[in-house]
Design a protein around this motif. Structure first.
Motif, short mmCIF file in Angstrom:
data_model
loop_
_atom_site.label_atom_id
_atom_site.label_comp_id
_atom_site.label_asym_id
_atom_site.label_seq_id
_atom_site.Cartn_x
_atom_site.Cartn_y
_atom_site.Cartn_z
N GLU A 162 -0.30 10.35 -9.08
CA GLU A 162 -1.30 9.62 -9.77
C GLU A 162 -2.12 8.88 -8.85
OE1 GLU A 162 1.06 7.04 -12.31
OE2 GLU A 162 2.00 8.83 -13.28
N VAL A 163 -3.32 8.31 -9.29
CA VAL A 163 -4.17 7.84 -8.58
C VAL A 163 -3.77 6.12 -8.27
CG1 VAL A 163 -6.54 6.86 -8.22
CG2 VAL A 163 -6.11 9.26 -9.04
N PRO A 164 -3.57 5.50 -7.32
CA PRO A 164 -2.97 3.97 -7.27
C PRO A 164 -4.16 3.24 -7.96
CG PRO A 164 -3.54 5.01 -5.21
CD PRO A 164 -3.59 6.20 -5.97
N GLU A 165 -3.74 2.16 -8.61
CA GLU A 165 -4.76 1.38 -9.13
C GLU A 165 -4.96 0.11 -8.44
OE1 GLU A 165 -3.39 0.01 -13.03
OE2 GLU A 165 -3.64 2.14 -13.70
N ASP A 166 -6.17 -0.37 -8.41
CA ASP A 166 -6.75 -1.47 -7.63
C ASP A 166 -5.97 -2.60 -7.97
OD1 ASP A 166 -8.81 0.07 -6.41
OD2 ASP A 166 -10.37 -0.83 -7.61
N VAL B 79 0.67 -1.40 -0.07
CA VAL B 79 0.08 -0.18 0.14
C VAL B 79 0.84 1.24 -0.06
CG1 VAL B 79 -1.73 1.40 1.28
CG2 VAL B 79 -1.85 -1.04 1.07
N LEU B 80 1.90 1.39 0.83
CA LEU B 80 2.72 2.48 0.82
C LEU B 80 3.49 2.60 -0.49
CD1 LEU B 80 4.52 1.97 4.27
CD2 LEU B 80 2.77 3.57 3.53
N LYS B 81 3.64 1.81 -1.21
CA LYS B 81 4.41 1.81 -2.49
C LYS B 81 3.44 2.44 -3.56
CE LYS B 81 7.91 -1.66 -2.37
NZ LYS B 81 8.64 -3.05 -2.96
N ALA B 82 2.13 2.01 -3.49
CA ALA B 82 1.15 2.27 -4.32
C ALA B 82 0.68 3.88 -4.04
CB ALA B 82 -0.29 1.55 -4.17
N MET B 83 1.01 4.27 -2.69
CA MET B 83 0.74 5.77 -2.42
C MET B 83 1.72 6.75 -2.92
SD MET B 83 -2.35 5.58 -1.17
CE MET B 83 -2.43 7.29 -0.77
N LYS B 84 2.92 6.09 -3.13
CA LYS B 84 4.03 6.97 -3.56
C LYS B 84 4.06 6.94 -5.10
CE LYS B 84 7.12 5.95 0.21
NZ LYS B 84 8.24 5.43 0.61
N THR B 85 3.01 7.60 -5.74
CA THR B 85 2.74 7.61 -7.34
C THR B 85 2.78 9.05 -7.59
OG1 THR B 85 0.43 7.65 -6.99
CG2 THR B 85 1.56 5.55 -7.21
N ASP B 86 3.34 9.84 -7.04
CA ASP B 86 3.72 11.35 -7.47
C ASP B 86 2.29 11.90 -8.18
OD1 ASP B 86 6.45 11.40 -6.87
OD2 ASP B 86 6.79 10.24 -9.04
#
Length: 221
Positions: free
Chosen positions: A82-86, A73-80
């Motif tokens: 961008e909205v993280p994908e399911d 989850v933490l990696k997904a939130m670090k997307t500059d």
């Protein structure tokens, strides 16, 4: 006044969303049992280290309300921005060695910004162990064609004749003596001649006499 009302309405919507997510979480946990962990993270909090606001079957990952998100989850939130994908059906592990099949769903507001994470973590450790045990029990040396179970010996002989032709790799009409010897050797090794009256059928099938058949059997030993 209107702004205050709008803010109050927004808060109510968020609380209702959280309540619905909790209901779904409880239902899924009951449906799939104690190996299914359901976690809800509140991403509106400024402190992601305490993002878990609800958890079912927390013993799966040994987490509780007030704990933070996983590495995934933490990696997904670090997307500059961008909205993280399911993500669905990916594998994760716990610190005590459990293997989990996980899905992460981002619950977004009207503007597409993630507000909550709805995570499902199913402990498949025992299923993997059972799978390995079953594979050990059911595994067998690989053959080009698994033997079939026939209803009667006539069908069995038909199958063996077909397999003998497949082994040689050409139809009977194109077989030479060596081909027929190879086919008959296969039949002999497979026990085809233990079947009553099989000699007559095999001789007719290959267009040879029974005397020739017996000589082929003798030469193939």
């Amino acid at each position: 006044m209107r702004r205050a009302h709008a803010e109050e309405t927004g808060v109510n919507v968020v609380l209702k969303t959280l309540q619905i997510l909790k209901q779904v979480a409880a239902s899924l946990a009951q449906q799939f049992g104690p190996n299914c962990e359901i976690v809800i993270h509140d991403l509106r909090s400024k402190d992601l280290n305490q993002s878990i606001v609800h958890i079912e079957n927390g013993h799966v990952s040994n987490r509780k309300v007030g704990d933070g998100p996983s590495e995934v989850v933490l990696k997904a939130m670090k997307t500059d921005g961008e909205v993280p994908e399911d993500r669905s059906g990916y594998l994760t592990t716990t610190t005590d060695g459990k293997v989990l099949k996980s899905s992460t769903i981002y619950i977004k507001d009207d503007e597409g910004k993630p507000e909550y994470i709805f995570a499902i973590n199913f402990d498949i450790s025992t299923l993997l162990a059972a799978q390995n045990a079953l594979e050990n029990l059911t595994s067998a040396p690989k053959t080009e064609r698994p033997p079939e179970i026939s209803h009667n010996v006539s069908e069995l002989l038909d199958q063996l004749l077909e397999q003998s032709v497949a082994l040689v790799g050409k139809p009977v009409a194109l077989m030479n003596k060596d081909d027929k010897v190879a086919a008959i050797k296969f039949l002999n090794d497979a026990g085809a001649f233990l079947i009553t009256h099989s000699g007559d059928r095999v001789a007719n099938y290959f267009g040879i006499s029974k005397f020739t058949l017996y000589s082929y059997i003798g030469s193939s030993k």
